[in-house]
Write an enzyme that holds these catalytic residues in place. Sequence first.
Site, PDB file in Angstrom:
ATOM      1  N   TYR A  19      77.598 137.332 -71.436  1.00  0.00           N
ATOM      2  CA  TYR A  19      76.732 137.033 -72.357  1.00  0.00           C
ATOM      3  C   TYR A  19      77.185 137.573 -73.871  1.00  0.00           C
ATOM      4  O   TYR A  19      76.244 138.243 -74.354  1.00  0.00           O
ATOM      5  CB  TYR A  19      75.345 137.373 -71.872  1.00  0.00           C
ATOM      6  CG  TYR A  19      75.038 137.195 -70.611  1.00  0.00           C
ATOM      7  CD1 TYR A  19      75.244 135.595 -70.075  1.00  0.00           C
ATOM      8  CD2 TYR A  19      74.960 137.800 -69.862  1.00  0.00           C
ATOM      9  CE1 TYR A  19      74.962 135.443 -68.725  1.00  0.00           C
ATOM     10  CE2 TYR A  19      74.818 137.740 -68.374  1.00  0.00           C
ATOM     11  CZ  TYR A  19      74.635 136.422 -67.865  1.00  0.00           C
ATOM     12  OH  TYR A  19      74.802 136.151 -66.401  1.00  0.00           O
ATOM     13  N   TYR A 147      65.581 132.904 -63.349  1.00  0.00           N
ATOM     14  CA  TYR A 147      66.900 132.650 -63.339  1.00  0.00           C
ATOM     15  C   TYR A 147      67.786 132.727 -62.087  1.00  0.00           C
ATOM     16  O   TYR A 147      67.275 133.404 -61.193  1.00  0.00           O
ATOM     17  CB  TYR A 147      67.285 133.973 -64.170  1.00  0.00           C
ATOM     18  CG  TYR A 147      68.806 134.074 -64.091  1.00  0.00           C
ATOM     19  CD1 TYR A 147      69.562 133.477 -65.171  1.00  0.00           C
ATOM     20  CD2 TYR A 147      69.536 134.795 -63.140  1.00  0.00           C
ATOM     21  CE1 TYR A 147      70.994 133.788 -65.277  1.00  0.00           C
ATOM     22  CE2 TYR A 147      70.905 134.992 -63.161  1.00  0.00           C
ATOM     23  CZ  TYR A 147      71.570 134.487 -64.304  1.00  0.00           C
ATOM     24  OH  TYR A 147      72.915 134.503 -64.199  1.00  0.00           O
ATOM     25  N   ASP A 248      65.393 132.747 -53.742  1.00  0.00           N
ATOM     26  CA  ASP A 248      66.483 133.430 -54.416  1.00  0.00           C
ATOM     27  C   ASP A 248      66.303 135.123 -54.324  1.00  0.00           C
ATOM     28  O   ASP A 248      65.478 135.634 -55.372  1.00  0.00           O
ATOM     29  CB  ASP A 248      66.750 133.030 -55.734  1.00  0.00           C
ATOM     30  CG  ASP A 248      68.070 133.705 -56.475  1.00  0.00           C
ATOM     31  OD1 ASP A 248      68.442 134.778 -55.980  1.00  0.00           O
ATOM     32  OD2 ASP A 248      68.169 133.240 -57.332  1.00  0.00           O
ATOM     33  N   LYS A 277      74.403 140.664 -54.598  1.00  0.00           N
ATOM     34  CA  LYS A 277      74.260 141.848 -55.392  1.00  0.00           C
ATOM     35  C   LYS A 277      74.520 143.180 -54.669  1.00  0.00           C
ATOM     36  O   LYS A 277      75.610 143.552 -54.201  1.00  0.00           O
ATOM     37  CB  LYS A 277      73.004 141.785 -56.266  1.00  0.00           C
ATOM     38  CG  LYS A 277      73.151 141.002 -57.446  1.00  0.00           C
ATOM     39  CD  LYS A 277      72.013 141.068 -58.443  1.00  0.00           C
ATOM     40  CE  LYS A 277      72.083 140.226 -59.751  1.00  0.00           C
ATOM     41  NZ  LYS A 277      72.817 140.524 -60.520  1.00  0.00           N
TER      42      LYS A 277
END
Length: 430
Positions: A19, A147, A248, A277
Amino acid sequence: MTISQQQLQFDRNHIWHPYTNLNKPTPVFGVESAQGVYLTLSNGKKVIDGMASWWSAIHGYNHPELNQAIHEQIQQMSHVMFGGLTHQPAIELSRQLIDLTAPELDCVFLADSGSVAVEVGLKMALQYWYSLGRQQKSKFLTIRNGYHGDTLGAMSVCDPETGMHSMFSETLPQHLFVPSPSCVSDEDWNESHIAEFRQMLESRADEIAAVILEPIVQGTGGMRIYCPEFLRQVKSLCEQHDVLLILDEIATGFGRTGTMFAYEQAQICPDILCIGKAITGGYLSLAATITTRNVADVIGSYGDGNLMHGPTFMANPLACAVANRNIELLLASPWQQKIKQIEAQLIAELASCRQLESVADVRVKGAIGAVELKSPVDMHKVQPRFVELGVWIRPFGKLLYIMPPYIIEPDQLSCLTKAIEQVAREQIKP
Ligand code: PMP
């Protein structure tokens, strides 16, 4: 070898970081090594890591057992294609994941990143309805501030207005969004918190393949926390109206919110679960999409029944081996107690931020602490300031947030909370 000023300059000119804008680079710090909860930077500074490398390094860095798992595996094989071949690390990991998740979750797709695990989950839901001859069920329903990753499918279910991909909203497939729940605790629950969601789901169930949500904590979209009752209601509506539920848990999985998976707090089970993760303790890129037997059976029942997805690095043996050891380490540790301690300390120590004029809200859930400011911070100033204060905290917009490794000691955690308070204080306009 230490990173030189020249190399840092090369980095600034040529390398995108997450980003970032190559024309206006934000500061990057060289990192030389990482040990336990400490990162040693090229400028000689040793900083306490508040980010666990974005939710993943739950046991800290350079862990001897995780290192050993990789060393042992590399002697056998570092990678082989997963098409037509299988291996012990992948079988063992899939068995562990099936044991760790709800009894209904029974079939595993090993992906190579969280975004891919989400893509696979979305694709499975589409193929499920296609297999049942109901192709019109092709939309996804979700809540705002969500997200789910940076690939195109995942982007299409991120918040289209406030999310980081809003620039592409018009060009992405169009899905359905309702406001995210504002109810934080089950005690404050009433029907109004689900009204818009219910209305959308009931009126458009014929078009909806699945609901996709981050359970209990919406991470990157704002570190927002919502109550388990919302999830219970969503699950029940999905069942009543023939809609699949994709959860998620790429950020929330593996204990971060206080339970192994956040969905456990609502005593429900999704049809499709995405995890990633922390699965490898932050060592290698790996993720998984896990489904009920029903989802796998239906997908397998139409045409040749193949799920057409197969990344080159699917089920990488090194990643699976380190994931196996990581899960064993977690299960052998008093992780629930540790998360409770971290949570209690975060609540106690971040409370003082509430009084600050610059602060809009303070939120804590499990080993996640977030201070939302009234205005976005200037990263050029705030990132170096955190380093000066001896901590690695990467703010995002208006958020100063941490999700430290679970092994963090109380005095180290205090350094993180003090730094957050200090920076929040410095944001007060004179
Ligand atoms: N879903 C959630 C909830 C996430 O937090 C992330 C990563 N921030 C992703 C999906 C995407 O995972 P990855 O970055 O590994 O592709």
